[in-house]
Design a protein around this motif. Sequence first.
Motif, PDB file in Angstrom:
ATOM      1  N   PHE A 378       0.820  -1.217   0.000  1.00  0.00           N
ATOM      2  CA  PHE A 378       0.000   0.000   0.000  1.00  0.00           C
ATOM      3  C   PHE A 378       0.854   1.267   0.000  1.00  0.00           C
ATOM      4  CE2 PHE A 378      -2.928  -3.206   1.567  1.00  0.00           C
ATOM      5  CZ  PHE A 378      -4.106  -2.871   0.922  1.00  0.00           C
ATOM      6  N   LYS A 379       2.166   1.077  -0.160  1.00  0.00           N
ATOM      7  CA  LYS A 379       3.106   2.195  -0.256  1.00  0.00           C
ATOM      8  C   LYS A 379       2.959   3.164   0.923  1.00  0.00           C
ATOM      9  CE  LYS A 379       3.282   1.960  -5.289  1.00  0.00           C
ATOM     10  NZ  LYS A 379       3.097   2.687  -6.567  1.00  0.00           N
ATOM     11  N   ARG A 380       2.940   2.586   2.099  1.00  0.00           N
ATOM     12  CA  ARG A 380       2.843   3.387   3.313  1.00  0.00           C
ATOM     13  C   ARG A 380       4.166   3.332   4.065  1.00  0.00           C
ATOM     14  NH1 ARG A 380      -2.499   2.377   6.713  1.00  0.00           N
ATOM     15  NH2 ARG A 380      -1.553   4.186   7.746  1.00  0.00           N
ATOM     16  N   ARG A 381       4.547   4.453   4.608  1.00  0.00           N
ATOM     17  CA  ARG A 381       5.803   4.516   5.343  1.00  0.00           C
ATOM     18  C   ARG A 381       5.591   4.043   6.777  1.00  0.00           C
ATOM     19  NH1 ARG A 381       8.716  10.176   4.654  1.00  0.00           N
ATOM     20  NH2 ARG A 381      10.307   8.925   5.726  1.00  0.00           N
ATOM     21  N   ARG A 382       6.641   3.479   7.332  1.00  0.00           N
ATOM     22  CA  ARG A 382       6.574   3.020   8.714  1.00  0.00           C
ATOM     23  C   ARG A 382       6.502   4.221   9.651  1.00  0.00           C
ATOM     24  NH1 ARG A 382      10.621  -1.182  11.833  1.00  0.00           N
ATOM     25  NH2 ARG A 382      10.196  -0.460  13.948  1.00  0.00           N
ATOM     26  N   ARG A 383       5.677   4.101  10.659  1.00  0.00           N
ATOM     27  CA  ARG A 383       5.529   5.188  11.630  1.00  0.00           C
ATOM     28  C   ARG A 383       6.794   5.285  12.465  1.00  0.00           C
ATOM     29  NH1 ARG A 383       1.054   7.732  14.196  1.00  0.00           N
ATOM     30  NH2 ARG A 383       1.637   8.643  16.211  1.00  0.00           N
ATOM     31  N   THR A 384       7.371   6.453  12.507  1.00  0.00           N
ATOM     32  CA  THR A 384       8.597   6.680  13.280  1.00  0.00           C
ATOM     33  C   THR A 384       8.336   7.479  14.549  1.00  0.00           C
ATOM     34  OG1 THR A 384       9.063   8.651  11.950  1.00  0.00           O
ATOM     35  CG2 THR A 384      10.061   6.569  11.240  1.00  0.00           C
ATOM     36  N   GLU A 385       7.269   8.286  14.543  1.00  0.00           N
ATOM     37  CA  GLU A 385       6.961   9.074  15.721  1.00  0.00           C
ATOM     38  C   GLU A 385       6.205   8.217  16.738  1.00  0.00           C
ATOM     39  OE1 GLU A 385       4.722  12.410  14.513  1.00  0.00           O
ATOM     40  OE2 GLU A 385       6.332  13.302  13.310  1.00  0.00           O
ATOM     41  N   PRO A 386       6.533   8.366  18.012  1.00  0.00           N
ATOM     42  CA  PRO A 386       5.802   7.603  19.026  1.00  0.00           C
ATOM     43  C   PRO A 386       4.365   8.085  19.159  1.00  0.00           C
ATOM     44  CG  PRO A 386       7.277   9.187  20.063  1.00  0.00           C
ATOM     45  CD  PRO A 386       7.585   9.213  18.591  1.00  0.00           C
ATOM     46  N   TYR A 387       3.494   7.168  19.556  1.00  0.00           N
ATOM     47  CA  TYR A 387       2.098   7.548  19.787  1.00  0.00           C
ATOM     48  C   TYR A 387       2.026   8.494  20.987  1.00  0.00           C
ATOM     49  CZ  TYR A 387       0.791   3.706  16.684  1.00  0.00           C
ATOM     50  OH  TYR A 387       0.646   2.871  15.604  1.00  0.00           O
ATOM     51  N   PRO A 388       1.174   9.527  20.932  1.00  0.00           N
ATOM     52  CA  PRO A 388       1.032  10.432  22.079  1.00  0.00           C
ATOM     53  C   PRO A 388       0.498   9.691  23.304  1.00  0.00           C
ATOM     54  CG  PRO A 388      -0.690  10.836  20.440  1.00  0.00           C
ATOM     55  CD  PRO A 388       0.285   9.894  19.810  1.00  0.00           C
ATOM     56  N   SER A 389       1.109   9.974  24.439  1.00  0.00           N
ATOM     57  CA  SER A 389       0.753   9.283  25.679  1.00  0.00           C
ATOM     58  C   SER A 389       0.088  10.248  26.645  1.00  0.00           C
ATOM     59  CB  SER A 389       2.007   8.682  26.322  1.00  0.00           C
ATOM     60  OG  SER A 389       2.620   7.745  25.467  1.00  0.00           O
ATOM     61  N   ARG A 390      -0.863   9.704  27.404  1.00  0.00           N
ATOM     62  CA  ARG A 390      -1.575  10.505  28.406  1.00  0.00           C
ATOM     63  C   ARG A 390      -1.859   9.637  29.621  1.00  0.00           C
ATOM     64  NH1 ARG A 390      -6.765  13.306  26.035  1.00  0.00           N
ATOM     65  NH2 ARG A 390      -6.718  14.173  28.148  1.00  0.00           N
ATOM     66  N   GLY A 391      -1.915  10.294  30.758  1.00  0.00           N
ATOM     67  CA  GLY A 391      -2.243   9.576  31.988  1.00  0.00           C
ATOM     68  C   GLY A 391      -3.649   9.021  31.974  1.00  0.00           C
ATOM     69  N   LEU A 392      -4.552   9.679  31.210  1.00  0.00           N
ATOM     70  CA  LEU A 392      -5.935   9.215  31.127  1.00  0.00           C
ATOM     71  C   LEU A 392      -6.008   7.783  30.615  1.00  0.00           C
ATOM     72  CD1 LEU A 392      -9.010   9.666  31.147  1.00  0.00           C
ATOM     73  CD2 LEU A 392      -8.782  10.637  28.845  1.00  0.00           C
ATOM     74  N   TRP A 393      -5.193   7.464  29.601  1.00  0.00           N
ATOM     75  CA  TRP A 393      -5.233   6.116  29.035  1.00  0.00           C
ATOM     76  C   TRP A 393      -4.711   5.091  30.030  1.00  0.00           C
ATOM     77  CZ3 TRP A 393      -8.580   6.569  25.676  1.00  0.00           C
ATOM     78  CH2 TRP A 393      -8.598   7.580  24.726  1.00  0.00           C
ATOM     79  N   THR A 394      -3.777   5.482  30.867  1.00  0.00           N
ATOM     80  CA  THR A 394      -3.296   4.566  31.905  1.00  0.00           C
ATOM     81  C   THR A 394      -4.408   4.254  32.897  1.00  0.00           C
ATOM     82  OG1 THR A 394      -1.086   5.519  31.700  1.00  0.00           O
ATOM     83  CG2 THR A 394      -1.525   4.199  33.655  1.00  0.00           C
ATOM     84  N   VAL A 395      -5.162   5.270  33.263  1.00  0.00           N
ATOM     85  CA  VAL A 395      -6.294   5.062  34.165  1.00  0.00           C
ATOM     86  C   VAL A 395      -7.328   4.135  33.530  1.00  0.00           C
ATOM     87  CG1 VAL A 395      -8.191   6.210  35.375  1.00  0.00           C
ATOM     88  CG2 VAL A 395      -5.933   7.281  35.302  1.00  0.00           C
ATOM     89  N   VAL A 396      -7.572   4.313  32.227  1.00  0.00           N
ATOM     90  CA  VAL A 396      -8.510   3.446  31.519  1.00  0.00           C
ATOM     91  C   VAL A 396      -8.003   1.999  31.519  1.00  0.00           C
ATOM     92  CG1 VAL A 396      -9.550   2.938  29.270  1.00  0.00           C
ATOM     93  CG2 VAL A 396      -9.413   5.299  30.075  1.00  0.00           C
ATOM     94  N   ASN A 397      -6.721   1.814  31.271  1.00  0.00           N
ATOM     95  CA  ASN A 397      -6.150   0.463  31.268  1.00  0.00           C
ATOM     96  C   ASN A 397      -6.265  -0.189  32.643  1.00  0.00           C
ATOM     97  OD1 ASN A 397      -5.318   0.279  28.547  1.00  0.00           O
ATOM     98  ND2 ASN A 397      -3.488   1.488  28.974  1.00  0.00           N
ATOM     99  N   ILE A 398      -5.989   0.582  33.685  1.00  0.00           N
ATOM    100  CA  ILE A 398      -6.109   0.034  35.042  1.00  0.00           C
ATOM    101  C   ILE A 398      -7.559  -0.340  35.331  1.00  0.00           C
ATOM    102  CG2 ILE A 398      -5.884   0.593  37.498  1.00  0.00           C
ATOM    103  CD1 ILE A 398      -3.509   2.364  36.775  1.00  0.00           C
ATOM    104  N   GLY A 399      -8.482   0.492  34.901  1.00  0.00           N
ATOM    105  CA  GLY A 399      -9.898   0.175  35.093  1.00  0.00           C
ATOM    106  C   GLY A 399     -10.315  -1.090  34.367  1.00  0.00           C
ATOM    107  N   LEU A 400      -9.820  -1.267  33.132  1.00  0.00           N
ATOM    108  CA  LEU A 400     -10.138  -2.483  32.383  1.00  0.00           C
ATOM    109  C   LEU A 400      -9.566  -3.718  33.083  1.00  0.00           C
ATOM    110  CD1 LEU A 400      -9.546  -1.285  28.705  1.00  0.00           C
ATOM    111  CD2 LEU A 400     -11.722  -1.928  29.739  1.00  0.00           C
TER     112      LEU A 400
END
Length: 546
Positions: A378-400
């Motif tokens: 599909f002629k797509r370049r590999r992602r080099t930038e890290p995904y943006p991180s937030r404390g909110l997602w950590t709280v969601v993961n702990i809740g799950l």
Amino acid sequence: MELLDQESCHIMTTAVDETVEADDQTISDSATTNTLPDASVLEDKTPEWFRTPGVSVLCTMALGLIFLQMAFQPLWHTDLWDHINYGQRILETGHVSSTEPLLKLAEGMPMVNFPWLVQLAMAAMYNGFGLSSLQFASALIVASMMAIVCWRTTRKSGSVLAGLLAIAIFATINHYQFTVIRPQIVGLLFFTITVSWSMARQRHTRFTWICMPVMFAVWANCHGSFSVGLTLMALTGAGRLLDIWVRSRSLRLAILDSQFDKTVMLTQLCAAAVLLNPAGLSIYQEVLQISANPNIESIGEWFPMSIRTIQGQVAAGMTLWLLGAMHLSPRRIRFVELLPLVTMGLLACWSLRMINWWAPLMAVSISTHTAAAVRLAFKRRRRTEPYPSRGLWTVVNIGLCWIFFSFTHFGVQVVHGRVADPARLVSRQTPVQLIEYLNSKESWPKGLAFVPAEWAGFVMNAGPESIQPMVNLHVHVIPEMVWNDYLRLIHGPNDWDSLMDQYGVNLAIIDKEAQPRLLKNLSQSEDWNASYQDNQAVVFVRNTPI
């Protein structure tokens, strides 16, 4: 004059009302602006180490579903109970026996009990929290393995979807191996960590030099598969040597490569750490003897892989998938990846049980090359930038994680104090009704009992102490003659009665489905009487005990 005064008052009142309404509107707009700030400019004040990317929620959901599936997996009726019994003996005696401690016919046989540490933990958990804790621990270990494979694949491929694909492949290949709870699952966790190490770019950090030898020291006291881990480390070093040799065309440069030298030194250090076990140096000899033990040849999971079985067909399909992905992938195929794959694949063909160690390697390799091939198509370049991180997602993961935990039998037991019925936690093949009958009798004839090896551990754990089975599933410590006679008995040979007399068997427990011929012989014999029968088992007692 009065008319003018009235008009003036009306005009002034109207002006004041309009001014008040304008002021009220201004105050309302200001209040709205102050109470609803722009959420996009809010500052995340959680510490950096606490933040996770939003895509991690997808991985947590996938791992949580696998965790729940394993947490509700019925406890299999075979190896689990033997290991609990050995753990109980260690708790009672306070030491690890160097000879077989449970079977009378194997008394005095030398025994190197590799998984004594896991057996001890299993017995302690069973005594303290019941069967639900074993289910929970097994599910947690499997989910941890999947998480390691997902993380390594995501790091190699740069794609979270590839990591999720690796989870699916690992679970598909090893589905049948995960159904039985035994110390092997702890060994597979350590092996998965070793796989992640072997595929990392930076393999020799300070953390690695400390943790890898410690892990192997623990591994040697949990399962004999530490030898497979050392083999993988050696193959990683050999693969690095071949890669440098092929690229430089100089064997001298390959041997002097710092990564190769460090891998050799780390492998030696881990091999030395293995010696920290009750058996010492003899642990290496025992690993070789078990694989060469003739009794092992009769166990189905040690048979060579066959394309006629479901596992063989899955393995063949995965192999074709890997070859196609490698052909289309732009990634360079290195010996450090190829050598372990081929070696573990050949070992899996030789013995079906070795598919355990092939599965995580295949999961990472297939997913990584598939992601690269799709990206190229599909002629797509590999992602080099890290995904943006937030404390909110950590709280969601702990809740799950908390939600998944609270749904399990063990979670309900811990949170609400409700203990699940043990009959609901074991497999349908577990002879629960048989044990209830055996325990209802005050006494049983002395002497040995013929019990199917698959049921022996459960009978010894939950049944009367006076019943002593001929064998259990620790076949490598059973004398070869005894095991061969047992195999003859389960098929109901013509001389079955003389074999029963030879071993002084006064009680015979028969699996209706697995031993129909022996069941027929005992039913027609005048020397034996059927004292109990259900849809699963029949109990025969000798009329005149030997």
